[in-house]
Design a protein around this motif. Structure first.
Motif, PDB file in Angstrom:
ATOM      1  N   VAL A 242       1.270  -1.621  -0.557  1.00  0.00           N
ATOM      2  CA  VAL A 242      -0.030   0.105   0.132  1.00  0.00           C
ATOM      3  C   VAL A 242       0.667   0.877  -0.054  1.00  0.00           C
ATOM      4  CG1 VAL A 242      -1.670   1.473   1.485  1.00  0.00           C
ATOM      5  CG2 VAL A 242      -1.967  -0.796   1.526  1.00  0.00           C
ATOM      6  N   GLU A 243       1.770   1.493   0.878  1.00  0.00           N
ATOM      7  CA  GLU A 243       2.884   2.261   0.847  1.00  0.00           C
ATOM      8  C   GLU A 243       3.692   2.636  -0.250  1.00  0.00           C
ATOM      9  OE1 GLU A 243       5.741   3.317   4.447  1.00  0.00           O
ATOM     10  OE2 GLU A 243       4.376   1.710   4.798  1.00  0.00           O
ATOM     11  N   LYS A 244       3.965   1.228  -1.169  1.00  0.00           N
ATOM     12  CA  LYS A 244       4.519   1.710  -2.395  1.00  0.00           C
ATOM     13  C   LYS A 244       3.654   2.172  -3.765  1.00  0.00           C
ATOM     14  CE  LYS A 244       7.407   0.233  -5.390  1.00  0.00           C
ATOM     15  NZ  LYS A 244       9.678   0.405  -4.953  1.00  0.00           N
ATOM     16  N   PHE A 245       2.217   1.711  -3.499  1.00  0.00           N
ATOM     17  CA  PHE A 245       1.593   1.924  -4.275  1.00  0.00           C
ATOM     18  C   PHE A 245       1.132   3.978  -3.991  1.00  0.00           C
ATOM     19  CE2 PHE A 245      -2.934   3.222  -4.494  1.00  0.00           C
ATOM     20  CZ  PHE A 245      -2.974   3.808  -6.022  1.00  0.00           C
ATOM     21  N   ALA A 246       0.587   4.432  -2.902  1.00  0.00           N
ATOM     22  CA  ALA A 246       1.188   4.873  -2.381  1.00  0.00           C
ATOM     23  C   ALA A 246       1.965   6.737  -2.938  1.00  0.00           C
ATOM     24  CB  ALA A 246       0.380   5.444  -0.794  1.00  0.00           C
ATOM     25  N   LYS A 247       3.020   6.067  -2.899  1.00  0.00           N
ATOM     26  CA  LYS A 247       3.717   6.627  -3.339  1.00  0.00           C
ATOM     27  C   LYS A 247       4.082   6.990  -4.863  1.00  0.00           C
ATOM     28  CE  LYS A 247       7.111   6.488   0.523  1.00  0.00           C
ATOM     29  NZ  LYS A 247       8.751   6.152   0.843  1.00  0.00           N
ATOM     30  N   ASN A 248       3.941   6.249  -5.601  1.00  0.00           N
ATOM     31  CA  ASN A 248       3.996   5.868  -6.797  1.00  0.00           C
ATOM     32  C   ASN A 248       3.077   7.033  -7.999  1.00  0.00           C
ATOM     33  OD1 ASN A 248       6.475   4.413  -7.116  1.00  0.00           O
ATOM     34  ND2 ASN A 248       4.980   2.667  -7.228  1.00  0.00           N
ATOM     35  N   ILE A 249       1.747   6.628  -6.586  1.00  0.00           N
ATOM     36  CA  ILE A 249       0.484   7.217  -7.621  1.00  0.00           C
ATOM     37  C   ILE A 249       0.218   9.134  -7.270  1.00  0.00           C
ATOM     38  CG2 ILE A 249      -1.086   6.944  -5.970  1.00  0.00           C
ATOM     39  CD1 ILE A 249      -3.392   6.203  -8.276  1.00  0.00           C
ATOM     40  N   PHE A 250       1.104   8.965  -5.889  1.00  0.00           N
ATOM     41  CA  PHE A 250       0.997  10.052  -5.836  1.00  0.00           C
ATOM     42  C   PHE A 250       1.974  11.119  -6.816  1.00  0.00           C
ATOM     43  CE2 PHE A 250      -0.593   9.548  -1.138  1.00  0.00           C
ATOM     44  CZ  PHE A 250      -2.050   9.543  -1.682  1.00  0.00           C
ATOM     45  N   ASN A 251       3.370  10.810  -6.893  1.00  0.00           N
ATOM     46  CA  ASN A 251       4.358  11.801  -7.904  1.00  0.00           C
ATOM     47  C   ASN A 251       3.421  11.930  -9.039  1.00  0.00           C
ATOM     48  OD1 ASN A 251       5.848  11.766  -5.257  1.00  0.00           O
ATOM     49  ND2 ASN A 251       6.472  10.065  -5.534  1.00  0.00           N
ATOM     50  N   ASP A 252       2.518  10.617  -9.637  1.00  0.00           N
ATOM     51  CA  ASP A 252       2.728  10.680 -10.800  1.00  0.00           C
ATOM     52  C   ASP A 252       1.073  11.690 -11.705  1.00  0.00           C
ATOM     53  OD1 ASP A 252       2.726   9.145 -13.980  1.00  0.00           O
ATOM     54  OD2 ASP A 252       0.640   9.530 -12.819  1.00  0.00           O
ATOM     55  N   GLY A 253       0.794  13.095 -10.052  1.00  0.00           N
ATOM     56  CA  GLY A 253       0.208  14.217 -10.460  1.00  0.00           C
ATOM     57  C   GLY A 253      -1.211  14.285 -11.233  1.00  0.00           C
ATOM     58  N   GLN A 254      -1.612  12.569 -10.593  1.00  0.00           N
ATOM     59  CA  GLN A 254      -2.985  12.047 -10.566  1.00  0.00           C
ATOM     60  C   GLN A 254      -4.327  12.531  -9.608  1.00  0.00           C
ATOM     61  OE1 GLN A 254      -4.558   8.702 -12.586  1.00  0.00           O
ATOM     62  NE2 GLN A 254      -2.831   8.850 -14.011  1.00  0.00           N
ATOM     63  N   THR A 255      -4.930  12.694  -9.374  1.00  0.00           N
ATOM     64  CA  THR A 255      -6.456  13.342  -9.326  1.00  0.00           C
ATOM     65  C   THR A 255      -6.377  12.750  -7.957  1.00  0.00           C
ATOM     66  OG1 THR A 255      -8.089  12.234 -10.174  1.00  0.00           O
ATOM     67  CG2 THR A 255      -7.226  14.473 -10.637  1.00  0.00           C
ATOM     68  N   PHE A 256      -5.949  12.159  -7.148  1.00  0.00           N
ATOM     69  CA  PHE A 256      -5.957  11.193  -6.033  1.00  0.00           C
ATOM     70  C   PHE A 256      -5.685  11.950  -5.448  1.00  0.00           C
ATOM     71  CE2 PHE A 256      -6.645   8.006  -9.667  1.00  0.00           C
ATOM     72  CZ  PHE A 256      -8.195   8.095  -8.941  1.00  0.00           C
ATOM     73  N   GLU A 257      -6.082  12.387  -3.658  1.00  0.00           N
ATOM     74  CA  GLU A 257      -4.923  12.645  -2.449  1.00  0.00           C
ATOM     75  C   GLU A 257      -5.270  12.333  -1.434  1.00  0.00           C
ATOM     76  OE1 GLU A 257      -7.984  16.058  -2.225  1.00  0.00           O
ATOM     77  OE2 GLU A 257      -7.569  17.126  -3.749  1.00  0.00           O
ATOM     78  N   THR A 258      -5.986  10.759  -1.445  1.00  0.00           N
ATOM     79  CA  THR A 258      -5.920  10.091  -0.062  1.00  0.00           C
ATOM     80  C   THR A 258      -6.225   8.575  -0.132  1.00  0.00           C
ATOM     81  OG1 THR A 258      -6.974  12.332   1.315  1.00  0.00           O
ATOM     82  CG2 THR A 258      -7.231   9.815   2.240  1.00  0.00           C
TER      83      THR A 258
END
Length: 407
Positions: A242-258
């Motif tokens: 979950v942590e690995k996924f979170a870092k990757n998707i947050f750093n891509d500029g997607q709309t997801f915030e939480t």
């Protein structure tokens, strides 16, 4: 149907446009009682009826203007060159733990005689020792297991297409499954997204890859809206994933915030988050009665310098959802109303596992009639699908579907 062939999922409930399914095949006929635990099954479905039920499921989707794609067809169509075909066979043998070059060559030659569609069918169904009359291993591990009936194990869980990968935003998680018996399933998705003409030039981002050392499965990934993702820390998904996924998707500029990480009990009845919790409308959810009370949930947001802000929040499910979805009211619909007899029976047959095809409109197993009536009472339109055999695999309509495009 017209679309741009890209991936897009920013909600569990928005109008479903394109979905990936797997129609059960001969792999179900390679289930035997002694191997049920290894192959993650509790029972043996009758293939003919399971296929008829699955066809009914697909027709419900088509009747609602949803494009249905099949895993088997896409995988076969991905083998556009002889080199790709040979590489897939090599990858498959490697992950199936076939020992020795002599053994590999015998099986390689056997598989090479099939056309692309037959090859995928055989990989999925498994290879029995009786299929290869000349197969005689010189390896101790094979000699000790001489009564074992398979050279390549079947893949009966394939009709649960939700787990090997998950579409989130305009990318995917290409998952590392908890068990080796299922991890081979992700090979098909790898070849599809890298090589199928429909996807190969689309530069689809991968938020989590199959070569990771910790596990992640699609049943633990729910996209609540374009800002909030729910993920289960479960018997099949590790917190580190979950942590690995979170870092990757947050750093891509997607709309997801939480990301809301639900720490759920590590037992078979709570196998994935979506077996106990699914979204059916903007503010309505089906739930397993046991998770209605206080929960341990971790809210994860983007920090600085590629760090994550992780906050432990202990509250009721309703309050947590109201807070992060910014809603005044949340309606939780317990499986079978929480009745002490009906709820466990219908939960066993995935009464809480629904596939939303539009806001307030879901596909459900017809056998869970108590829960289905409750859904109707809450204004949810239900499409009933037959399920006497499919339900033996312990997965519902959401488990059996991988949305690729939602409005």
């Amino acid at each position: 149907m017209k679309n741009n062939y890209m991936l897009n999922v920013t909600s569990e409930i928005s109008k479903l446009k394109t979905v990936l399914l797997h129609r059960p095949g001969k792999e179900l006929e390679n289930l035997v009682p002694d191997l049920l635990e290894k192959l993650l099954f509790d029972d043996i479905p009758y293939l003919k009826i399971a296929q008829e039920e699955h066809d009914s499921f697909a027709q419900i989707l088509r009747n609602n203007d949803i494009e249905v794609l099949y895993l088997r067809d896409l995988a076969a169509e991905s083998l556009t060159t002889n080199e790709l075909r040979e590489q897939m066979i090599e990858d498959f043998l490697e992950e199936s733990h076939v020992f020795g070059q002599d053994n590999k060559e015998i099986i390689r030659q056997y598989l090479s005689d099939f056309n692309n569609y037959q090859l995928i069918d055989k990989m999925m169904a498994g290879v029995r020792k009786e299929d290869l009359k000349n197969y005689k291993s010189k390896f101790l591990v094979d000699m000790v297991a001489r009564e074992y009936p398979f050279i390549l194990d079947p893949m009966p869980n394939l009709y649960f297409t939700r787990d090997p990968f998950a579409t989130i935003g305009n990318g995917i998680t290409l998952n590392n499954m908890k068990t080796g018996i299922r991890n081979r399933e992700t090979i098909f998705a790898k070849y599809i997204f890298e090589n199928h003409p429909r996807f190969k030039d689309k530069k689809i981002p991968i938020w989590f890859n199959r070569n990771e050392k910790t596990s992640l499965e699609g049943g633990d990934e729910l996209v609540l809206n374009d800002k909030v993702i729910a993920m289960g820390i479960s018997a099949r998904t590790d917190a580190a994933s979950v942590e690995k996924f979170a870092k990757n998707i947050f750093n891509d500029g997607q709309t997801f915030e939480t990301i809301l990480a639900f720490d759920i009990p590590k037992k078979r009845a709570f196998m994935h988050l979506d077996t106990v919790f699914t979204m059916v409308d903007y503010n309505k959810f089906t739930i397993h009665p046991e998770i209605e009370g206080p929960l341990t949930v971790f809210s994860i947001t983007k920090g600085t310098n590629n760090d994550l802000n992780i906050v432990r929040e202990e509250d009721t499910l309703s309050n947590i959802l109201k807070k992060y979805l910014e809603l005044d009211k949340i309606t939780l619909i317990p499986c079978a109303g929480g009745n002490k007899i009906d709820a466990p029976r219908e939960q066993w047959n995935d009464g809480s596992n629904t596939l939303a095809i539009a806001p307030g409109e879901v596909v459900v197993y017809e056998r869970n009639y108590v829960t289905n009536e409750l859904l109707k009472d809450h204004g949810i339109k239900t499409h009933l699908m037959p399920s006497s055999e499919l339900s033996r695999g312990r997965g519902g309509p959401r488990c059996m579907s991988m949305p690729l495009i939602r409005e």
